[in-house]
Design a protein around this motif. Structure first.
Motif, PDB file in Angstrom:
ATOM      1  N   GLY A 196       0.811  -1.222   0.000  1.00 58.07           N
ATOM      2  CA  GLY A 196       0.000   0.000   0.000  1.00 58.07           C
ATOM      3  C   GLY A 196       0.841   1.267   0.000  1.00 58.07           C
ATOM      4  N   LEU A 197       2.044   1.193   0.614  1.00 57.90           N
ATOM      5  CA  LEU A 197       2.910   2.373   0.732  1.00 57.90           C
ATOM      6  C   LEU A 197       4.012   2.397  -0.341  1.00 57.90           C
ATOM      7  CD1 LEU A 197       3.328   2.255   4.613  1.00 57.90           C
ATOM      8  CD2 LEU A 197       2.016   3.964   3.355  1.00 57.90           C
ATOM      9  N   ARG A 198       3.789   1.706  -1.464  1.00 57.40           N
ATOM     10  CA  ARG A 198       4.859   1.560  -2.470  1.00 57.40           C
ATOM     11  C   ARG A 198       5.282   2.887  -3.113  1.00 57.40           C
ATOM     12  NH1 ARG A 198       0.147  -0.272  -4.267  1.00 57.40           N
ATOM     13  NH2 ARG A 198      -0.662   0.387  -6.299  1.00 57.40           N
ATOM     14  N   TYR A 199       4.442   3.930  -3.013  1.00 54.40           N
ATOM     15  CA  TYR A 199       4.829   5.238  -3.562  1.00 54.40           C
ATOM     16  C   TYR A 199       5.256   6.214  -2.466  1.00 54.40           C
ATOM     17  CZ  TYR A 199       2.803   3.488  -7.872  1.00 54.40           C
ATOM     18  OH  TYR A 199       2.541   2.735  -8.989  1.00 54.40           O
ATOM     19  N   HIS A 200       5.485   5.676  -1.271  1.00 53.47           N
ATOM     20  CA  HIS A 200       5.934   6.511  -0.147  1.00 53.47           C
ATOM     21  C   HIS A 200       7.322   7.072  -0.445  1.00 53.47           C
ATOM     22  CE1 HIS A 200       7.108   7.593   3.965  1.00 53.47           C
ATOM     23  NE2 HIS A 200       5.816   7.499   4.307  1.00 53.47           N
ATOM     24  N   LEU A 201       7.600   8.257   0.081  1.00 53.05           N
ATOM     25  CA  LEU A 201       8.884   8.923  -0.141  1.00 53.05           C
ATOM     26  C   LEU A 201      10.065   8.064   0.320  1.00 53.05           C
ATOM     27  CD1 LEU A 201      10.291  11.596  -0.998  1.00 53.05           C
ATOM     28  CD2 LEU A 201      10.037  12.355   1.369  1.00 53.05           C
ATOM     29  N   PHE A 202       9.861   7.281   1.411  1.00 55.78           N
ATOM     30  CA  PHE A 202      10.968   6.507   1.982  1.00 55.78           C
ATOM     31  C   PHE A 202      10.869   5.019   1.646  1.00 55.78           C
ATOM     32  CE2 PHE A 202      10.532  10.002   5.300  1.00 55.78           C
ATOM     33  CZ  PHE A 202      11.550  10.765   4.736  1.00 55.78           C
ATOM     34  N   ILE A 203      10.209   4.674   0.551  1.00 57.30           N
ATOM     35  CA  ILE A 203      10.003   3.259   0.229  1.00 57.30           C
ATOM     36  C   ILE A 203      11.328   2.522   0.042  1.00 57.30           C
ATOM     37  CG2 ILE A 203       9.675   3.681  -2.268  1.00 57.30           C
ATOM     38  CD1 ILE A 203       7.861   0.997  -0.181  1.00 57.30           C
ATOM     39  N   TRP A 204      12.320   3.194  -0.593  1.00 55.24           N
ATOM     40  CA  TRP A 204      13.602   2.512  -0.862  1.00 55.24           C
ATOM     41  C   TRP A 204      14.570   2.623   0.307  1.00 55.24           C
ATOM     42  CZ3 TRP A 204      12.402  -0.638  -4.297  1.00 55.24           C
ATOM     43  CH2 TRP A 204      11.625  -0.281  -5.395  1.00 55.24           C
ATOM     44  N   SER A 205      14.509   3.716   1.041  1.00 53.49           N
ATOM     45  CA  SER A 205      15.490   3.922   2.113  1.00 53.49           C
ATOM     46  C   SER A 205      15.063   3.306   3.442  1.00 53.49           C
ATOM     47  CB  SER A 205      15.752   5.418   2.306  1.00 53.49           C
ATOM     48  OG  SER A 205      14.544   6.101   2.579  1.00 53.49           O
ATOM     49  N   VAL A 206      13.738   3.130   3.676  1.00 48.89           N
ATOM     50  CA  VAL A 206      13.265   2.632   4.985  1.00 48.89           C
ATOM     51  C   VAL A 206      12.487   1.322   4.851  1.00 48.89           C
ATOM     52  CG1 VAL A 206      11.845   3.148   7.016  1.00 48.89           C
ATOM     53  CG2 VAL A 206      13.173   4.973   5.940  1.00 48.89           C
TER      54      VAL A 206
END
Length: 930
Positions: free
Chosen positions: A887-897
């Motif tokens: 659900g949060l795949r477009y979150h700003l921190f998806i790759w870093s967190v």
């Protein structure tokens, strides 16, 4: 008129010196001035341009090489692929150079050879994963240098030095080994620069590029998104540039992906098709205005074409609109230029057009970077559905699995003959056909063979029918009213409420990036609260219940007995003695005599003090990871004697805590093994012996580490032999208990070898807390197997963070994978690294099995209960997290967190599966299970 043609090259020869883990402050900070004097002089007063290149997470080598050479942002899965890199198929600078007839020579990290096979006319690869090698790995690159620099038969020379990265992994960025290594790199830069200047021709200058692939954190590792890990220096050195006159201002920030576009222009090559990088303008700043505009137009044209391929409404994108405006202005400038207008107006208009282009490039690059994540939603949904079905089956099986017989039955055979199963299969196959025939982008699940796809559909259908069947059975069993409905809310103790609230709270916290970054705080809070609740339980048991009627002391047991009478599907993991109403009161009062009672009450407070000390040993997470901690103080070179004393005391205490239940042979092996651990750390220079004075030669400690491995294998083998005997002679429970404890002791010895010396107190406190809780909490309070399992799980999670781990990749101690190895061997290295990382949860899980198996008075199904609860406690957060992260795949921190956390969870699931298999193998009570 000729803008579509590739412009001629700006440089004759290009040398790229990539220094692995070169942080920006190693060049631009105090270390640079002290240890890299020649590079500092060139940066401040020479013909050079200096930048700080920002890398995108994950900051590990292979994705960073991809970013440097393709200009694109690699996927997060490259962290896993980093161990064994496949050939790079994307359009890239190396392929373009080879196609254009450029002769490329490479020396260094063999990841390049794997990514670009058959691209180099000459190469010599070095193993990147053998992190205990600081010198040979770089000498193998430098030994070719003199010979190659004298030759003229090459156009592009790439050198990838690994020594600095290895020093970081082993000893950290503040190690005394960093300075000499930077000085060595400075001499190499000097040698190459002087050689390039001496061979320059009047027509075309040469270019030297010095850069890092990623930085390093304050602990010396990398993979995360901290400032030290993402900021690297990027230097362009060439006689084509103007000499600096004034002092160096703060270097400008650029993206690491910008290098691919800049080098493509510099070498006269097409910009890679999928590059999202911008041309670094100062590098071409010495050219005429017409050439500069031509270069930025080529870059803009490539980016706008990439946007068209990835976005339907590309014409409405602000970057595309800016580019079209700049292109129009560029056309007007060309008209004026061709008319022979050389006035100030032409120059000012040119600067304006250049500014418009640069703004357009920045906006286009930003838009494309956001769209890089192409999610294969169909495959993700199929995986998520299977995971959630399995979790639901586990939850529905709780009553049976925690019953007296410990049954865990998945009813899959009846659904295979039901009409619903076949209808679901047909429906899912139809959906699969529609999705796969209409999908525009590549789909992993659709690329599978039809036989595999049908198998997956059958599995989903069978699991769904199994869930419906289990729900139907539950309703059937709940229809007749119970004969003696004594179960009420009073059967829920404070421990049960805390366990439920803690589990739900932790799962909900996974939806917030800050809670994931600082997850250690959640676990520290939960175990602290657990200690306070245990203290209350102990006080009530020893002081309050004596004054009351003895019947009150058996309240919980009465509830459990009544549950046993009404339904076999409840947990009755209580000793047989407690079937009588005064059973627990008498057993507890007999067990705790004299001072033991006060020690028992003091135990939760002692555990709290231990946990507080452990918290100050390693700062972890993200927000406060940079703060000084006791671990940093111990590992500094001036406190080596204090570290040596602490390590020696810890190893001695570990021996006394572990040897209690081992055989004589295992005790001797354990003592010699722990002595070997200290000798290994002394050999590699972490600690010193009391009789040591002055410096001594530092070795790799291979002999000492292998000496310890012999004892680890010996102890584990002795334990395994006892376990196999106990399986044959099923009546001998003491042999099984001794065997399990010896396997556990062997794993403790292995952990002692792999842990850094300052982390040995973590292992000591782990054993101390386990010993105290066993003797003074679990036995007197007679907790059931489910409660004890969850307590073990919670402490295991807390100890994962006490070790200094976090949910960022940078905290993985890669050096643990090379203890005792003199070359890179993939499987042992992966096993040792995984064991060292998850030692906390693993040791608590194995201790749980030892404890449940050794308690003779327990329900024989206790081990089965423990296995089920452990699997359930791991499954709930993982399954919910998979849904949350989707659900949060477009979150700003998806790759870093979020993505690193998903990787940690995946590995933890594999380890839990192995632990549960071991539990099942050790559970001999087949008569109690189906």
């Amino acid at each position: 008129s000729n803008w579509t043609k590739i412009p001629p090259p700006l440089f004759k020869k290009v040398v790229i010196v990539l220094i692995d883990a070169l942080r920006d402050d190693f060049v631009f900070g105090s270390k640079g001035k002290q240890f890299m004097p020649y590079t500092t002089q060139v940066v401040e007063k020479g013909t050079s341009y200096s930048f700080i290149a920002e890398a995108k997470p994950p900051t590990v080598t292979m994705p960073r090489i991809k970013a440097l050479m393709t200009g694109s942002i690699p996927g997060f899965i490259d962290v896993v692929v980093n161990l064994n890199s496949p050939a790079l198929l994307d359009d890239n600078l190396i392929w373009q150079a080879k196609t254009a007839g450029k002769r490329i020579i490479f020396y260094g990290d063999d990841t390049w050879v794997k990514l670009f096979p058959k691209h180099f006319v000459e190469y010599d690869g070095t193993t990147s994963f053998f992190v205990s090698d600081f010198t040979e790995v770089d000498d193998n690159v430098t030994r070719h240098l003199d010979r190659v620099l004298k030759r003229e038969d090459w156009d592009l020379l790439i050198l990838h030095y690994l020594g600095l990265d290895h020093i970081g992994h082993m000893t950290g960025p503040n190690s005394p080994l960093v300075g000499p290594k930077l000085r060595e790199m400075d001499n190499i830069v000097k040698k190459i620069h002087i050689s390039l200047l001496s061979k320059e021709e009047a027509s075309l200058p040469n270019l030297l590029v010095v850069c890092g692939d990623h930085g390093m954190s304050e602990t010396g590792s990398h993979g995360g998104s901290s400032e030290g890990e993402v900021r690297t220096p990027l230097l362009f050195i060439s006689s084509a540039f103007e000499k600096r006159s004034g002092p160096l201002a703060q270097p400008e920030h650029v993206q690491q992906t910008d290098l691919a576009s800049t080098l493509a222009i510099g070498l006269g090559l097409p910009i890679s098709r999928n590059s999202v990088g911008n041309l670094i303008l100062p590098v071409v700043g010495g050219k005429t205005m017409r050439e500069q505009l031509r270069f930025v137009h080529l870059n803009g044209f490539q980016l706008s074409r990439l946007l068209q391929q990835n976005t339907l409404a590309y014409e409405k994108d602000p970057g595309y609109e800016h580019f079209k405006i700049a292109e129009k202005s560029h056309g007007n400038w060309i008209k004026l230029y061709l008319e022979g207008n050389n006035s100030e107006i032409l120059l000012n208009l040119g600067k304006k057009v250049l500014k418009q282009y640069l703004e357009a490039l920045k906006t286009l690059s930003s838009s494309l970077s956001k769209q890089v994540a192409q999610y294969d939603m169909y495959s993700m949904m199929v995986g998520t559905v299977i995971i959630m079905e399995v979790l639901l089956l586990l939850l529905l099986s709780v009553p049976k699995a925690l019953s007296k017989r410990a049954e865990f039955e998945v009813p899959l055979s009846p659904p295979l003959f039901s009409l619903l199963f076949y209808l679901m299969c047909l429906l899912l196959c139809a959906v699969h056909v529609i999705v796969c025939t209409s999908a525009e982008s590549l789909c992993y699940f659709c690329s599978m063979s039809w036989l595999t796809a049908v198998g997956v559909m059958m599995l989903i259908s069978a699991l769904m029918c199994g869930i419906l069947s289990a729900i139907a059975k539950m309703f059937e069993n709940s229809r007749p009213p119970p004969k003696n409905p004594t179960v009420s809310s009073s059967s829920w103790s404070e421990i049960d409420v805390l366990i439920l609230a803690g589990t739900i709270g932790h799962v909900l916290s996974l939806g917030a990036s800050s809670f994931i970054e600082e997850e250690h705080q959640t676990w520290y809070f939960l175990i602290n609260t657990l200690c306070l609740v245990l203290c209350q339980e102990l006080c009530r048991n020893y002081f309050l219940l004596k004054e009351c009627d003895p019947q009150h002391s058996t309240n919980v047991e009465q509830n459990f007995d009544s549950i046993g009478e009404t339904s076999e599907y409840k947990n009755i993991d209580i000793p047989a003695a407690s079937n009588s109403k005064l059973g627990k009161a008498t057993s507890s009062s007999e067990f705790v005599k004299g001072s033991d009672k006060w020690i028992s009450v003091a135990t939760p407070w002692i555990i709290l003090i231990c946990c507080r000390l452990l918290r100050s040993l390693n700062q972890t997470g993200v927000q406060w990871a940079h703060r000084p901690d006791f671990g940093h103080w111990l590992t500094s070179s001036e406190h080596k004697s204090e570290l040596s004393f602490l390590a020696a005391v810890s190893l001695l205490m570990i021996f006394f805590l572990v040897q209690r239940r081992c055989s004589l042979v295992s005790k001797i092996a354990m003592a010699l093994g722990l002595l070997g651990v200290y000798s290994y750390r002394a050999a590699i220079g972490n600690v010193i012996f009391p009789w040591q004075h002055g410096g001594r030669d530092i070795s790799k400690g291979i002999t000492e580490a292998r000496f310890v491995y012999v004892f680890v294998l010996g102890i584990v083998f002795t334990g395994t032999k006892d376990l196999l005997k106990s399986q044959v002679i099923s009546t001998d429970s003491s042999m099984k208990s001794t065997g399990l404890w010896e396997v556990y002791s062997g794993l403790v010895l292995l952990a002692a070898l792999l842990f850094r010396p300052h982390n040995l107190p973590v292992l000591l406190f782990c054993l101390l807390i386990q010993t105290m809780m066993t003797k003074y909490i679990w036995r007197p309070l007679k907790f059931d197997a489910a409660q004890i399992t969850i307590m073990h799980y919670w402490f295991g999670q807390a100890f994962f963070y006490f070790q200094g781990n976090s949910n960022g990749i940078a905290t993985v101690d890669v050096s643990a994978g090379f203890v005792g190895l003199d070359s890179y061997v993939e499987i042992p290295a992966i096993f040792l690294t995984a064991f060292a990382t998850y030692a906390g949860p693993l040791l608590w899980a194995i201790h749980l099995l030892c404890y449940l198996s050794s308690e003779v008075s327990r329900n024989p199904a206790a081990v089965g209960h423990g296995c089920f609860c452990y699997a359930l406690m791991r499954s709930i957060p993982v399954a919910i997290y998979v849904v949350l992260v989707t659900g949060l795949r477009y979150h700003l921190f998806i790759w870093s967190v979020f993505s690193p956390k998903l990787l940690y969870e995946g590995v933890h699931v594999f380890i839990t599966a192995a632990v549960c298999l071991f539990f099942t193998a050790m559970d001999q009570n087949h008569s109690y299970r189906v």
